[in-house]
Scaffold this active site. Structure first.
Site, PDB file in Angstrom:
ATOM      1  N   LYS A 159      85.604  -5.400  38.271  1.00 38.09           N
ATOM      2  CA  LYS A 159      85.120  -4.220  38.985  1.00 38.09           C
ATOM      3  C   LYS A 159      84.563  -4.665  40.330  1.00 38.09           C
ATOM      4  O   LYS A 159      83.939  -5.715  40.421  1.00 38.09           O
ATOM      5  CB  LYS A 159      83.989  -3.551  38.194  1.00 38.09           C
ATOM      6  CG  LYS A 159      84.443  -2.813  36.951  1.00 38.09           C
ATOM      7  CD  LYS A 159      83.277  -2.128  36.285  1.00 38.09           C
ATOM      8  CE  LYS A 159      83.687  -1.499  34.962  1.00 38.09           C
ATOM      9  NZ  LYS A 159      84.587  -0.347  35.117  1.00 38.09           N
ATOM     10  N   ARG A 162      89.532   1.404  25.193  1.00 38.67           N
ATOM     11  CA  ARG A 162      90.571   1.952  24.312  1.00 38.67           C
ATOM     12  C   ARG A 162      91.147   0.865  23.400  1.00 38.67           C
ATOM     13  O   ARG A 162      91.643   1.155  22.320  1.00 38.67           O
ATOM     14  CB  ARG A 162      91.651   2.640  25.163  1.00 38.67           C
ATOM     15  CG  ARG A 162      92.422   1.729  26.065  1.00 38.67           C
ATOM     16  CD  ARG A 162      93.157   2.478  27.165  1.00 38.67           C
ATOM     17  NE  ARG A 162      92.242   2.976  28.199  1.00 38.67           N
ATOM     18  CZ  ARG A 162      92.613   3.693  29.242  1.00 38.67           C
ATOM     19  NH1 ARG A 162      93.890   4.013  29.402  1.00 38.67           N
ATOM     20  NH2 ARG A 162      91.736   4.077  30.140  1.00 38.67           N
ATOM     21  N   ASP A 164      80.449  -4.391  30.752  1.00 40.34           N
ATOM     22  CA  ASP A 164      81.829  -4.273  31.222  1.00 40.34           C
ATOM     23  C   ASP A 164      81.930  -4.729  32.682  1.00 40.34           C
ATOM     24  O   ASP A 164      81.589  -3.992  33.595  1.00 40.34           O
ATOM     25  CB  ASP A 164      82.294  -2.805  31.085  1.00 40.34           C
ATOM     26  CG  ASP A 164      83.760  -2.635  31.463  1.00 40.34           C
ATOM     27  OD1 ASP A 164      84.460  -3.656  31.654  1.00 40.34           O
ATOM     28  OD2 ASP A 164      84.203  -1.464  31.568  1.00 40.34           O
ATOM     29  N   ASP A 202      90.283  -3.797  32.670  1.00 41.31           N
ATOM     30  CA  ASP A 202      89.111  -2.908  32.733  1.00 41.31           C
ATOM     31  C   ASP A 202      89.298  -1.676  31.833  1.00 41.31           C
ATOM     32  O   ASP A 202      88.353  -0.933  31.596  1.00 41.31           O
ATOM     33  CB  ASP A 202      88.882  -2.489  34.192  1.00 41.31           C
ATOM     34  CG  ASP A 202      87.486  -1.926  34.421  1.00 41.31           C
ATOM     35  OD1 ASP A 202      86.641  -2.050  33.508  1.00 41.31           O
ATOM     36  OD2 ASP A 202      87.246  -1.375  35.512  1.00 41.31           O
ATOM     37  N   LYS A 237      82.039   3.243  21.065  1.00 35.67           N
ATOM     38  CA  LYS A 237      82.419   2.102  21.914  1.00 35.67           C
ATOM     39  C   LYS A 237      81.205   1.210  22.142  1.00 35.67           C
ATOM     40  O   LYS A 237      80.202   1.656  22.684  1.00 35.67           O
ATOM     41  CB  LYS A 237      82.970   2.609  23.256  1.00 35.67           C
ATOM     42  CG  LYS A 237      83.251   1.498  24.289  1.00 35.67           C
ATOM     43  CD  LYS A 237      83.823   2.055  25.593  1.00 35.67           C
ATOM     44  CE  LYS A 237      83.953   0.978  26.666  1.00 35.67           C
ATOM     45  NZ  LYS A 237      84.479   1.503  27.953  1.00 35.67           N
ATOM     46  N   GLU A 282      89.388  -1.548  28.767  1.00 39.01           N
ATOM     47  CA  GLU A 282      89.139  -2.325  27.547  1.00 39.01           C
ATOM     48  C   GLU A 282      88.643  -1.468  26.395  1.00 39.01           C
ATOM     49  O   GLU A 282      88.861  -1.803  25.231  1.00 39.01           O
ATOM     50  CB  GLU A 282      88.128  -3.449  27.839  1.00 39.01           C
ATOM     51  CG  GLU A 282      86.638  -3.062  27.780  1.00 39.01           C
ATOM     52  CD  GLU A 282      86.216  -2.020  28.804  1.00 39.01           C
ATOM     53  OE1 GLU A 282      86.933  -1.849  29.811  1.00 39.01           O
ATOM     54  OE2 GLU A 282      85.177  -1.356  28.609  1.00 39.01           O
ATOM     55  N   ASP A 290      77.741   0.559  28.780  1.00 39.26           N
ATOM     56  CA  ASP A 290      79.067   0.768  28.199  1.00 39.26           C
ATOM     57  C   ASP A 290      79.073   0.708  26.663  1.00 39.26           C
ATOM     58  O   ASP A 290      80.121   0.772  26.037  1.00 39.26           O
ATOM     59  CB  ASP A 290      80.057  -0.242  28.795  1.00 39.26           C
ATOM     60  CG  ASP A 290      81.436   0.355  29.002  1.00 39.26           C
ATOM     61  OD1 ASP A 290      81.567   1.585  28.938  1.00 39.26           O
ATOM     62  OD2 ASP A 290      82.387  -0.427  29.208  1.00 39.26           O
TER      63      ASP A 290
HETATM   64  N1  BES Z   1      83.443   1.523  31.153  1.00 40.52           N
HETATM   65  C1  BES Z   1      84.415   2.018  32.034  1.00 40.52           C
HETATM   66  C2  BES Z   1      84.287   3.528  32.305  1.00 40.52           C
HETATM   67  C3  BES Z   1      83.024   4.012  32.952  1.00 40.52           C
HETATM   68  C4  BES Z   1      83.003   4.351  34.281  1.00 40.52           C
HETATM   69  C5  BES Z   1      81.875   4.214  32.212  1.00 40.52           C
HETATM   70  C6  BES Z   1      81.862   4.852  34.853  1.00 40.52           C
HETATM   71  C7  BES Z   1      80.719   4.698  32.780  1.00 40.52           C
HETATM   72  C8  BES Z   1      80.725   5.038  34.116  1.00 40.52           C
HETATM   73  C9  BES Z   1      85.811   1.775  31.469  1.00 40.52           C
HETATM   74  O1  BES Z   1      85.956   0.664  30.685  1.00 40.52           O
HETATM   75  C10 BES Z   1      86.734   1.599  32.640  1.00 40.52           C
HETATM   76  O2  BES Z   1      86.521   0.685  33.387  1.00 40.52           O
HETATM   77  N2  BES Z   1      87.716   2.489  32.780  1.00 40.52           N
HETATM   78  C11 BES Z   1      88.621   2.406  33.847  1.00 40.52           C
HETATM   79  C12 BES Z   1      90.005   2.671  33.301  1.00 40.52           C
HETATM   80  C13 BES Z   1      91.117   2.431  34.285  1.00 40.52           C
HETATM   81  C14 BES Z   1      91.208   0.956  34.604  1.00 40.52           C
HETATM   82  C15 BES Z   1      92.401   2.934  33.681  1.00 40.52           C
HETATM   83  C16 BES Z   1      88.248   3.494  34.860  1.00 40.52           C
HETATM   84  O3  BES Z   1      87.869   4.583  34.456  1.00 40.52           O
HETATM   85  O4  BES Z   1      88.323   3.222  36.048  1.00 40.52           O
HETATM   86 ZN    ZN Z   2      84.223   0.033  29.674  1.00 37.95          ZN
HETATM   87 ZN    ZN Z   3      86.318  -1.119  31.792  1.00 41.15          ZN
END
Ligand code: BES
Ligand code: ZN
Ligand code: ZN
Length: 479
Positions: free
Chosen positions: A258, A333, A251, A329, A246, A331, A270
């Site tokens: 966020k 996947r 992000d 968020d 990834k 993103e 990220d």
């Molecule tokens: N990049 C984040 C995940 C992340 C969180 C990485 C903490 C490193 C530390 C990812 O893109 C994300 O925001 N995931 C969301 C998914 C949700 C919206 C379904 C999450 O985990 O909150």
């Molecule tokens: Zn992310």
């Molecule tokens: Zn994200």
């Protein structure tokens, strides 16, 4: 610059040394004074495992391995001891150290070297006081009868690659945009000897990589899709191993922004999955392992913007499947799905993806391991877990039952890009599974990729997690 690691012969009386020893070691062979021997004996009685003797112009550090049920846990102790030794050497302004393998246990000696070297890493590019802050330690030499030069060179390459991954993660997006990441990958390819092709936006559009393009819509900067290939003569595998990382260089969450402070602050990390696979390629190629490996890195930043993709959008992906976006968020996947579908064209023996994918994975196990799941054979999973233990990037396999697919069903598209409030790491994995038709494992490194405090040789900020795991796995597969 990473420290230089070399083979030593004999220590001179003013170079710092590390003695990998046990309680029976004859201290008289090491020119200690009577007082020093008394001090060491006292410390040994107290069962201390790391004893430091300050001889003013040098330090002598004695490491006594503790008996452990598992060998890999003992080796981790050695790395952690190396981390303490590194701090002592630098505060003592030492330039060199020699690790003396008194015990004739070269793996333990190498683990100490690894711990020292990885702890010596610093990221001072943006510090005007860099010259003052810089660690003094430059060289680690090893004196071990059993050690062969190849092993030492491999360790040296692996440390360099891990430090490269840390630096890529530590670089802010003000420097490391998606095109810059591709450029860095190209540089690594030239240096280590693997082929790199970078698909630019026009090509990505022509290929209809809808997931990657959707995430990129809010950005002012074009996406990139980097394709690395290392195919040595005499490779052990017939079909390639494909790695996917990834590469979200930043992000913000996009329109599903966020919340600040906190959750956005460290999101330059990220692209840690991209760093892991690219730097593993670097190590594998530089060490000339006999294994055919391909790595794919879809990259972009994820931001709000007037053109940004929005909750409710339906996106047609590279594979032809459709996705209802309900949170911008989620993103990672979206772009990983395109890369995983692209991987099919290689008819891979196995695909491994690395991604800082979900907060849920980080919440479940924290920074002390990697969440994994997938469809690979049991034998492959076990080999991966073994490598995880070897390098102490331990793997925790999550359930991957098909019922979890119920949570990402959409009314108007083939799937939606978020699940419910539970099992967030797994629903993200299940989403990805729709884009695979080969043996595959997914590694969610959201927990260990970036840390806010030192954990021994995993110094704070980007950890380079994944590089050592992949190298160990490929090294063993190539045997
Ligand atoms: N990049 C984040 C995940 C992340 C969180 C990485 C903490 C490193 C530390 C990812 O893109 C994300 O925001 N995931 C969301 C998914 C949700 C919206 C379904 C999450 O985990 O909150
Ligand atoms: Zn992310
Ligand atoms: Zn994200």
């Amino acid at each position: 610059m990473a420290v230089s690691i070399q083979k030593a012969s004999k220590a001179t009386s003013d170079t710092s040394i590390v003695l990998l020893a046990d309680k029976k070691t004859k201290w008289s062979a090491y020119q200690f004074t009577e007082k020093e021997v008394a001090y060491i004996t006292r410390k040994l009685k107290d069962d201390e495992k790391l004893i430091t003797v300050n001889q003013f112009d040098r330090l002598v550090c004695i490491v006594i391995p503790k008996d452990k049920k598992e060998r890999y846990a003992q080796l981790e102790d050695m790395r952690m001891a190396g981390s303490k030794i590194c701090a002592a050497l630098n505060s003592h302004k030492q330039k060199q150290v020699i690790v003396e393998d008194v015990m004739n246990d070269s793996d333990a000696a190498l683990a100490i070297v690894e711990g020292i070297a990885l702890s010596n890493y610093q990221f001072l590019k943006y510090r005007s006081d860099a010259a003052k802050e810089k660690n003094t330690l430059e060289t680690i030499a090893v004196n071990s009868k059993k050690l062969d030069k190849k092993e030492l060179d491999q360790l040296s390459i692996l440390i360099e690659a891990t430090c490269k991954a840390r630096t890529l993660v530590n670089e802010p997006q003000s420097y490391l945009s998606a095109p810059k990441l591709a450029e860095e990958i190209q540089k690594m390819g030239e240096e280590a000897g693997f082929h790199v092709e970078v698909l630019t936006k026009a090509k990505i559009e022509a290929l209809k990589m809808g997931g990657l393009l959707a995430v990129n819509k809010g950005s002012q900067t074009p996406p990139t899709f980097s394709i690395m290939e290392y195919k040595p003569k005499g490779a052990k595998n017939k079909k390639p191993l494909v790695l996917v990382g990834k590469g979200v260089v930043y992000d913000t969450g996009g329109l599903s922004l966020k919340p600040t402070p906190n959750s956005m602050d460290t999101m330059k990390c990220d692209m840690a999955g991209a760093a892991a696979v690219a730097c593993a390629m670097y190590a594998v190629a530089k060490a000339k392992l006999k294994y055919h490996v391909v790595a794919l890195v879809p990259a972009t930043d994820n931001r709000p913007g007037e053109n940004a993709y929005t909750p409710g959008d339906v996106i047609e992906m590279y594979s032809g499947k459709t996705v209802e976006v309900l949170n911008t968020d989620a993103e990672g996947r979206m772009l990983l799905a395109d890369a995983l579908a692209y991987a099919k064209k290689y008819k891979p023996e196995l695909v491994l993806d690395f991604a800082t994918l979900t907060g849920a994975a980080a919440a479940a196990i924290g920074q002390y391991g990697i969440v994994c799941m997938g469809t690979a054979e049991e034998k492959t999973k076990n080999q991966l877990k073994k490598s995880g233990n070897n390098v102490y990037e331990r793997l925790v396999e999550f359930p991957f039952w098909d019922e979890y697919k119920n949570l990402i069903k959409s009314d108007i598209a083939d799937m939606k890009n978020i699940g419910g409030p539970v099992a967030g790491a797994i629903t993200a994995g299940k989403f990805l599974e729709y884009y695979t038709d080969y043996d595959w494992m997914h590694f969610d490194i959201a927990g260990p990729a970036f840390t806010s405090s030192n954990d021994g040789y995993r110094v704070k900020n980007g950890t380079g997690v994944g590089v050592r795991l992949l190298f160990d796995f490929i090294l063993n597969s190539a045997k």
